[in-house]
Design an enzyme around this catalytic site. Structure first.
Site, PDB file in Angstrom:
ATOM      1  N   PHE A  87      25.046  19.103  79.922  1.00 52.65           N
ATOM      2  CA  PHE A  87      25.186  20.430  79.332  1.00 52.65           C
ATOM      3  C   PHE A  87      25.522  21.507  80.359  1.00 52.65           C
ATOM      4  O   PHE A  87      26.053  22.557  80.016  1.00 52.65           O
ATOM      5  CB  PHE A  87      23.889  20.820  78.590  1.00 52.65           C
ATOM      6  CG  PHE A  87      22.799  21.334  79.495  1.00 52.65           C
ATOM      7  CD1 PHE A  87      22.771  22.666  79.901  1.00 52.65           C
ATOM      8  CD2 PHE A  87      21.794  20.493  79.981  1.00 52.65           C
ATOM      9  CE1 PHE A  87      21.770  23.141  80.743  1.00 52.65           C
ATOM     10  CE2 PHE A  87      20.799  20.964  80.828  1.00 52.65           C
ATOM     11  CZ  PHE A  87      20.800  22.290  81.215  1.00 52.65           C
ATOM     12  N   GLU A 102      25.872  17.458  73.618  1.00 52.61           N
ATOM     13  CA  GLU A 102      25.715  18.001  72.271  1.00 52.61           C
ATOM     14  C   GLU A 102      25.110  19.406  72.292  1.00 52.61           C
ATOM     15  O   GLU A 102      25.065  20.088  71.273  1.00 52.61           O
ATOM     16  CB  GLU A 102      24.873  17.050  71.406  1.00 52.61           C
ATOM     17  CG  GLU A 102      23.440  16.823  71.869  1.00 52.61           C
ATOM     18  CD  GLU A 102      23.290  15.744  72.959  1.00 52.61           C
ATOM     19  OE1 GLU A 102      24.181  15.625  73.831  1.00 52.61           O
ATOM     20  OE2 GLU A 102      22.262  15.034  72.941  1.00 52.61           O
ATOM     21  N   CYS A 130      23.400  21.066  89.352  1.00 51.41           N
ATOM     22  CA  CYS A 130      22.991  19.880  90.107  1.00 51.41           C
ATOM     23  C   CYS A 130      23.040  20.147  91.597  1.00 51.41           C
ATOM     24  O   CYS A 130      22.506  19.394  92.388  1.00 51.41           O
ATOM     25  CB  CYS A 130      23.880  18.702  89.760  1.00 51.41           C
ATOM     26  SG  CYS A 130      25.573  19.001  90.231  1.00 51.41           S
ATOM     27  N   GLU A 163      12.588  16.794  89.260  1.00 53.59           N
ATOM     28  CA  GLU A 163      13.732  17.696  89.130  1.00 53.59           C
ATOM     29  C   GLU A 163      13.382  18.687  88.015  1.00 53.59           C
ATOM     30  O   GLU A 163      13.246  18.291  86.849  1.00 53.59           O
ATOM     31  CB  GLU A 163      15.015  16.934  88.749  1.00 53.59           C
ATOM     32  CG  GLU A 163      16.196  17.880  88.670  1.00 53.59           C
ATOM     33  CD  GLU A 163      17.491  17.247  88.172  1.00 53.59           C
ATOM     34  OE1 GLU A 163      17.435  16.311  87.362  1.00 53.59           O
ATOM     35  OE2 GLU A 163      18.562  17.722  88.595  1.00 53.59           O
ATOM     36  N   LYS A 222      32.859  12.383  75.634  1.00 54.37           N
ATOM     37  CA  LYS A 222      31.638  12.622  74.831  1.00 54.37           C
ATOM     38  C   LYS A 222      30.886  13.735  75.557  1.00 54.37           C
ATOM     39  O   LYS A 222      30.139  13.495  76.497  1.00 54.37           O
ATOM     40  CB  LYS A 222      30.806  11.333  74.784  1.00 54.37           C
ATOM     41  CG  LYS A 222      29.883  11.184  73.593  1.00 54.37           C
ATOM     42  CD  LYS A 222      28.845  12.250  73.428  1.00 54.37           C
ATOM     43  CE  LYS A 222      27.688  12.182  74.397  1.00 54.37           C
ATOM     44  NZ  LYS A 222      26.820  13.384  74.365  1.00 54.37           N
ATOM     45  N   SER A 274      21.208  13.232  83.920  1.00 53.64           N
ATOM     46  CA  SER A 274      19.942  13.030  84.626  1.00 53.64           C
ATOM     47  C   SER A 274      19.851  11.599  85.167  1.00 53.64           C
ATOM     48  O   SER A 274      20.525  10.689  84.671  1.00 53.64           O
ATOM     49  CB  SER A 274      18.781  13.309  83.672  1.00 53.64           C
ATOM     50  OG  SER A 274      18.889  12.477  82.546  1.00 53.64           O
TER      51      SER A 274
HETATM   52  P1  NAD Z   1      21.172  14.230  80.202  1.00 54.39           P
HETATM   53  O1  NAD Z   1      20.997  13.053  81.053  1.00 54.39           O
HETATM   54  O2  NAD Z   1      20.088  14.585  79.251  1.00 54.39           O
HETATM   55  O3  NAD Z   1      22.500  14.099  79.302  1.00 54.39           O
HETATM   56  C1  NAD Z   1      23.755  13.765  79.867  1.00 54.39           C
HETATM   57  C2  NAD Z   1      24.592  13.055  78.811  1.00 54.39           C
HETATM   58  O4  NAD Z   1      23.929  11.857  78.415  1.00 54.39           O
HETATM   59  C3  NAD Z   1      24.800  13.877  77.548  1.00 54.39           C
HETATM   60  O5  NAD Z   1      26.126  13.716  77.113  1.00 54.39           O
HETATM   61  C4  NAD Z   1      23.809  13.267  76.568  1.00 54.39           C
HETATM   62  O6  NAD Z   1      24.239  13.345  75.224  1.00 54.39           O
HETATM   63  C5  NAD Z   1      23.722  11.827  77.011  1.00 54.39           C
HETATM   64  N1  NAD Z   1      22.395  11.223  76.769  1.00 54.39           N
HETATM   65  C6  NAD Z   1      21.206  11.874  76.740  1.00 54.39           C
HETATM   66  N2  NAD Z   1      20.216  11.003  76.500  1.00 54.39           N
HETATM   67  C7  NAD Z   1      20.786   9.766  76.385  1.00 54.39           C
HETATM   68  C8  NAD Z   1      20.265   8.456  76.146  1.00 54.39           C
HETATM   69  N3  NAD Z   1      18.963   8.238  75.975  1.00 54.39           N
HETATM   70  N4  NAD Z   1      21.122   7.429  76.102  1.00 54.39           N
HETATM   71  C9  NAD Z   1      22.451   7.631  76.276  1.00 54.39           C
HETATM   72  N5  NAD Z   1      22.992   8.869  76.493  1.00 54.39           N
HETATM   73  C10 NAD Z   1      22.171   9.916  76.559  1.00 54.39           C
HETATM   74  O7  NAD Z   1      21.492  15.475  81.175  1.00 54.39           O
HETATM   75  P2  NAD Z   1      21.614  17.011  80.805  1.00 54.39           P
HETATM   76  O8  NAD Z   1      20.252  17.546  80.525  1.00 54.39           O
HETATM   77  O9  NAD Z   1      22.691  17.237  79.810  1.00 54.39           O
HETATM   78  O10 NAD Z   1      22.161  17.600  82.191  1.00 54.39           O
HETATM   79  C11 NAD Z   1      21.319  17.938  83.257  1.00 54.39           C
HETATM   80  C12 NAD Z   1      21.198  16.814  84.240  1.00 54.39           C
HETATM   81  O11 NAD Z   1      22.482  16.457  84.748  1.00 54.39           O
HETATM   82  C13 NAD Z   1      20.370  17.160  85.476  1.00 54.39           C
HETATM   83  O12 NAD Z   1      19.565  16.073  85.810  1.00 54.39           O
HETATM   84  C14 NAD Z   1      21.420  17.411  86.553  1.00 54.39           C
HETATM   85  O13 NAD Z   1      20.984  17.234  87.872  1.00 54.39           O
HETATM   86  C15 NAD Z   1      22.443  16.406  86.176  1.00 54.39           C
HETATM   87  N6  NAD Z   1      23.741  16.740  86.726  1.00 54.39           N
HETATM   88  C16 NAD Z   1      24.169  16.013  87.803  1.00 54.39           C
HETATM   89  C17 NAD Z   1      25.387  16.319  88.387  1.00 54.39           C
HETATM   90  C18 NAD Z   1      25.870  15.554  89.583  1.00 54.39           C
HETATM   91  O14 NAD Z   1      26.984  15.778  89.995  1.00 54.39           O
HETATM   92  N7  NAD Z   1      25.102  14.650  90.153  1.00 54.39           N
HETATM   93  C19 NAD Z   1      26.182  17.360  87.859  1.00 54.39           C
HETATM   94  C20 NAD Z   1      25.716  18.054  86.752  1.00 54.39           C
HETATM   95  C21 NAD Z   1      24.494  17.730  86.194  1.00 54.39           C
END
Ligand code: NAD
Length: 510
Positions: free
Chosen positions: A163, A190, A295, A395, A187, A240
């Site tokens: 997000f 959401e 991040c 985090e 994808k 994450s």
């Molecule tokens: P998230 O892991 O909750 O979601 C990321 C994606 O995974 C979304 O599209 C979501 O719909 C999907 N998803 C969520 N739960 C899932 C599941 N159980 N099974 C399969 N898919 C699932 O992350 P977020 O809250 O949207 O974003 C924040 C996180 O992203 C933080 O941890 C941040 O550090 C990380 N991030 C990392 C970088 C990097 O370059 N390393 C960059 C941006 C964000």
């Protein structure tokens, strides 16, 4: 009272309901499952997003698969023309994109515009695809034998994004994937899905054939289908760490190429000889920009004594000047993305105090320039944090900066290297030798020297180490080009025309 220009930008009109984008068309989700999309500064539901079923994902993959057949054979000139046109269109629509980001994510407009600009850098990099795909050639490795290498596209590539950067993160991948001749299914998160549809329209206007770029909204159901679909050849994930690990393991088990970028806990080391004003400015910008939902945000300041008291004082003074409010007004920091996330982040302040940390600035109860119902939490500063506290180990992903005081460089380095995350880090010092040693010894993928957020330019690759990245390819740059192509090496023998065959008039060899 004099008439002045209004300072605020109105919220963009909410879409009726977010749709998928498949085969060059908006496709209303037929799934019964939907999720609310909030305007975090208002605390209200802005629209709804459909959560795709397996059938809907299959439809998007089928559309991409069909489009790939001719897109992969389109000329490099054609592909780079589409990329150049897309670059112009994104630039023309950057304010519209930024307004959508602010409306659904909450970050301030200037920050949202910065996000679009960083995404554009990757588009610009991908405009050079004819050069980036050049292979090698060795003439005459044996008599009449030449060897050369080419790189070819993979097929359907899935991008699953978080997000916190609804425009920039998809753009880390899609311009290169598409320029290299692949078809894409995105994808998006959401939580802030609307920008992805504007991006889809811009690709269409740029001349990209229908089906080469598709958007399917959803949650775990959609992600799981992409991870197991036989037609999906590569998965680029950002999110994450627990989900990144899951995506990497599941995708790899299903035979896919996977790059899965995970979470972070970025440390900024401040040596006693550092310019403390520079360090304080950097800590505030990198800790609280985008409400800490980056991040590459700095979440831990590792301060080498005896300068911690002075640095904490200067940071506290700067925090007092920050204006928190609706990102459409002239504010420094917006709300958090959802109420649930705000409450989770705020809970770490109490946990830190309970564990013995000193709460220097408490962001709870901040007076925000925005609607009371917004998901507000002001910048918060915890001092005397120690490595076993949850505020250090987890985090948090919000505007909470922790200060860990250490006795020397070696202790600082040990702390950073012991952390399971390894996304970004920074060192502030005026000693070039100390900085050089840190860049060599630290186990982190991206290092800043007197630069708090060392996000690489598009022609380098972005990615962390350890639990911040699963897979072996970082995003964009040369590694991105390699990720979205496979190498092929051709060994060819062409007999000299003088050796028989049709007489083309070549003199015979002795
Ligand atoms: P998230 O892991 O909750 O979601 C990321 C994606 O995974 C979304 O599209 C979501 O719909 C999907 N998803 C969520 N739960 C899932 C599941 N159980 N099974 C399969 N898919 C699932 O992350 P977020 O809250 O949207 O974003 C924040 C996180 O992203 C933080 O941890 C941040 O550090 C990380 N991030 C990392 C970088 C990097 O370059 N390393 C960059 C941006 C964000």
């Amino acid at each position: 009272m004099t008439q002045t220009e209004p300072e605020t930008v109105p919220a963009p009109a909410p879409p009726q309901r977010v749709t998928h984008w498949i085969g060059g068309q908006r496709v209303a989700g037929v799934a019964e499952r939907t999720a609310p999309v909030y305007d975090p500064a208002l605390g209200t539901i802005r629209t709804e997003v459909p959560l795709a079923s397996v059938d809907e994902v299959d439809r998007a993959v089928a559309s991409a698969s069909a489009a790939f057949v001719s897109w992969r054979t389109s000329s490099l000139t054609k592909r780079s023309q589409v990329l150049f046109a897309f670059r112009e269109l994104v630039n023309q629509h950057k304010h519209e994109l930024a307004e959508l980001i602010t409306a659904e994510h909450g970050k301030v407009l200037s920050d949202a515009l910065g996000e679009v600009s960083r995404g554009l850098e990757v588009v610009e990099f991908a405009c050079g695809i004819p050069h980036l795909l050049k292979g090698g050639h060795s003439e005459g490795v044996s008599t009449n034998v030449d060897v050369y290498s080419i790189r070819q596209p993979l097929g359907v590539c899935a991008i699953i994004s978080p997000f916190n950067f609804p425009v920039m993160v998809p753009m880390w991948f899609m311009p290169i994937a598409i320029a290299a001749g692949n078809a894409v299914v995105l994808k998006p998160s959401e939580k802030d899905p609307s920008a992805s549809l504007l991006i889809a329209r811009l690709w269409e206007q740029a001349g990209l054939p229908a089906g080469v770029f598709n958007v399917v909204h959803g949650d775990k159901v959609a992600v799981d289908r992409l991870l197991e679909h036989p037609e999906v050849k590569a998965v680029s994930f950002v999110g994450s760490t627990p989900i990144a690990r899951y995506v990497y393991e599941t995708g790899a088990r299903n035979g896919k190429r996977v790059q899965a970028l995970g979470g972070a806990k970025n440390h900024m080391v401040v040596l006693p000889d550092a310019d403390l004003d520079l360090a304080a400015d950097a800590a505030v910008n990198a800790g609280f920009g985008s409400a800490g939902e980056r991040c590459m945000a700095i979440s831990v300041l590792v301060v080498v004594e005896p300068v911690a008291d002075e640095l904490v004082k200067r940071i506290r003074e700067r925090i007092a000047t920050l204006k928190v409010g609706d990102g459409r007004r002239s504010c420094d920091m917006g709300p958090l993305v959802t109420r649930e996330h705000r409450d989770r982040v705020a809970s770490y302040l109490a946990a830190g105090v309970d564990a013995g940390a000193e709460l220097v600035v408490d962001g709870r109860g901040v007076q925000a320039d925005g609607d009371e119902a917004g998901f507000w939490l002001g910048p918060s500063l915890l001092d005397r944090v120690s490595p076993e506290m949850s505020v250090y180990t987890d985090e948090i992903f919000g505007p909470v900066l922790s200060v860990v005081r250490v006795g020397g460089y070696a202790e600082a380095l040990e702390l950073v290297n012991a952390n399971p995350y390894g996304n970004g880090t920074a060192i502030f010092t005026n000693d070039g030798g100390a900085a050089r040693r840190y860049q060599n010894e630290v186990e982190v993928g991206m290092v800043g020297i007197n630069v708090p957020i060392p996000v690489p330019m598009a022609y380098y690759s972005f990615g962390g180490w350890k639990d911040s990245l699963f897979g072996d390819s970082h995003a964009h740059g040369t590694e991105g080009v390699h990720f979205f192509t496979r190498g092929k090496v051709i060994t060819s023998r062409w007999l000299d025309p003088s050796h028989g065959g049709i007489n083309l008039g070549f003199p015979e060899n002795d």
